[in-house]
Design an enzyme around this catalytic site. Structure first.
Site, PDB file in Angstrom:
ATOM      1  N   ASN A 112       0.796  -1.224   0.000  1.00 52.07           N
ATOM      2  CA  ASN A 112       0.000   0.000   0.000  1.00 52.07           C
ATOM      3  C   ASN A 112       0.830   1.278   0.000  1.00 52.07           C
ATOM      4  OD1 ASN A 112      -2.446  -1.428   0.028  1.00 52.07           O
ATOM      5  ND2 ASN A 112      -2.411  -1.615   2.254  1.00 52.07           N
TER       6      ASN A 112
ATOM      7  N   LYS B  99       3.811   4.110  -1.197  1.00 59.52           N
ATOM      8  CA  LYS B  99       4.247   4.701  -2.456  1.00 59.52           C
ATOM      9  C   LYS B  99       5.591   4.107  -2.879  1.00 59.52           C
ATOM     10  CE  LYS B  99       4.285   9.057  -3.186  1.00 59.52           C
ATOM     11  NZ  LYS B  99       3.779   8.894  -4.556  1.00 59.52           N
TER      12      LYS B  99
ATOM     13  N   LYS C 128       6.249   1.961  -5.729  1.00 62.65           N
ATOM     14  CA  LYS C 128       6.314   0.690  -6.479  1.00 62.65           C
ATOM     15  C   LYS C 128       6.778   0.919  -7.913  1.00 62.65           C
ATOM     16  CE  LYS C 128       2.023   0.012  -5.188  1.00 62.65           C
ATOM     17  NZ  LYS C 128       1.886   0.936  -4.042  1.00 62.65           N
ATOM     18  N   THR C 129       6.110   1.838  -8.602  1.00 61.26           N
ATOM     19  CA  THR C 129       6.509   2.151  -9.972  1.00 61.26           C
ATOM     20  C   THR C 129       7.849   2.873  -9.999  1.00 61.26           C
ATOM     21  OG1 THR C 129       4.224   2.247 -10.766  1.00 61.26           O
ATOM     22  CG2 THR C 129       5.885   3.442 -12.049  1.00 61.26           C
ATOM     23  N   THR C 130       8.057   3.762  -9.035  1.00 58.49           N
ATOM     24  CA  THR C 130       9.305   4.525  -8.985  1.00 58.49           C
ATOM     25  C   THR C 130      10.508   3.597  -8.860  1.00 58.49           C
ATOM     26  OG1 THR C 130       8.136   6.369  -7.947  1.00 58.49           O
ATOM     27  CG2 THR C 130      10.537   6.354  -7.780  1.00 58.49           C
TER      28      THR C 130
ATOM     29  N   ARG D 136      18.616   1.772 -15.063  1.00 49.76           N
ATOM     30  CA  ARG D 136      19.857   1.007 -15.035  1.00 49.76           C
ATOM     31  C   ARG D 136      20.013   0.176 -16.309  1.00 49.76           C
ATOM     32  NH1 ARG D 136      18.408  -0.942  -9.494  1.00 49.76           N
ATOM     33  NH2 ARG D 136      19.246   0.574  -8.038  1.00 49.76           N
TER      34      ARG D 136
ATOM     35  N   PHE E  57      -7.851   5.358 -13.666  1.00 53.18           N
ATOM     36  CA  PHE E  57      -8.229   4.578 -12.503  1.00 53.18           C
ATOM     37  C   PHE E  57      -9.674   4.102 -12.612  1.00 53.18           C
ATOM     38  CE2 PHE E  57      -4.786   7.388 -11.145  1.00 53.18           C
ATOM     39  CZ  PHE E  57      -3.896   6.434 -10.674  1.00 53.18           C
TER      40      PHE E  57
ATOM     41  N   TRP F  55     -12.239   4.035 -10.719  1.00 48.43           N
ATOM     42  CA  TRP F  55     -13.348   4.887 -10.285  1.00 48.43           C
ATOM     43  C   TRP F  55     -13.632   6.011 -11.278  1.00 48.43           C
ATOM     44  CZ3 TRP F  55      -8.705   4.570  -7.578  1.00 48.43           C
ATOM     45  CH2 TRP F  55      -7.869   5.679  -7.654  1.00 48.43           C
TER      46      TRP F  55
ATOM     47  N   GLU G 230       1.317  -1.566 -12.844  1.00 48.14           N
ATOM     48  CA  GLU G 230      -0.041  -1.678 -12.294  1.00 48.14           C
ATOM     49  C   GLU G 230      -0.771  -2.941 -12.755  1.00 48.14           C
ATOM     50  OE1 GLU G 230      -0.706   0.128  -9.962  1.00 48.14           O
ATOM     51  OE2 GLU G 230       0.080   2.147 -10.189  1.00 48.14           O
TER      52      GLU G 230
END
Length: 225
Positions: free
Chosen positions: A56, A58, A60-62, A70, A119, A121, A156
């Site tokens: 949960n 922040k 993950k993508t970063t 790399r 997203f 929603w 995602e």
């Protein structure tokens, strides 16, 4: 000794070192150096990894984009397929533009495909979301199977799996089609158990504090997008 134990022992060693003489400290660090060199010597294998960034918190993508950078720096070809965020143009796409442009008639080093519509929603159309996820997966499969690509980021995709837009078994079967040296990164919260069990490297981002929740601070350029 697993990675958690290694980190814990390093922390303990650091706290203990404060009371050592200079000579004791050098001797202690020499012993640690010898142990580390032995571990490195034993880790002699290479293989393409399946990497999962979930949780949960922040980043993950970063974190995944750090691996992308790399790989590009090593001259490897990379593909990024975004499953959810495609409704808006991410700043990272602009930052990576240098590698997405074909030069001298050659294929670009980086393929970047934002294939979602935003997203869940916001879209409010489950059938269309499923259709878009399946199209994105077919595109991803093309990169996964292609030995020219050393790294493939499925951004995602875990959310698409969690929401049932894609079959976990279909994704697991697709991952088995990758060439031996290809790395695959799958990001997004809620990664299914079967995927975590199959992965070689799993990182769970833990949310401790968030400015949106605690302070009502909106998403900001350079931080969230």
């Amino acid at each position: 000794m697993n990675s958690n134990e290694t980190l814990e022992s390093s922390s303990v060693a650091g706290s203990e070192s404060s009371g050592l003489t200079a000579e004791q400290y050098r001797a202690k660090m020499q012993r640690r150096k010898e142990v580390q060199e032995q571990r490195l010597a034993q880790a002699s294998q290479e293989k393409g990894l399946i990497v999962v960034n979930t949780g949960n918190g922040k980043g993950k993508t970063t974190a995944a984009l750090g691996m992308v950078l790399r790989s590009l720096g090593h001259g490897y070809r990379v593909a990024i397929v975004q499953f959810i965020k495609g409704a808006w143009e991410p700043a990272e796409k602009a930052a990576f533009q240098h590698w997405t442009l074909a030069k001298d008639g050659e294929a670009p080093q980086l393929e970047f495909h934002a294939m979602g519509e935003g997203f869940t929603w916001e879209t409010q159309d489950r059938e269309r979301d499923i259709e878009k996820a399946k199209v994105a997966w077919e595109s991803a499969l093309g990169f996964i199977r292609n030995p020219d690509f050393r790294l493939v980021l499925l951004d995602e995709v875990n959310i698409a799996l969690k929401l049932g837009y894609l079959s976990v078994q279909d994704v697991l079967a697709g991952l088995e089609e990758k060439p031996a040296n290809t790395h695959i990164i799958l990001t997004g919260r809620g990664a299914p158990t079967a995927l975590i069990e199959r992965a070689d490297l799993v990182t769970e981002m833990t949310l401790v504090k968030h400015p949106f929740r605690e302070q009502g601070i909106k998403a900001q350029p350079g931080v969230e997008f």
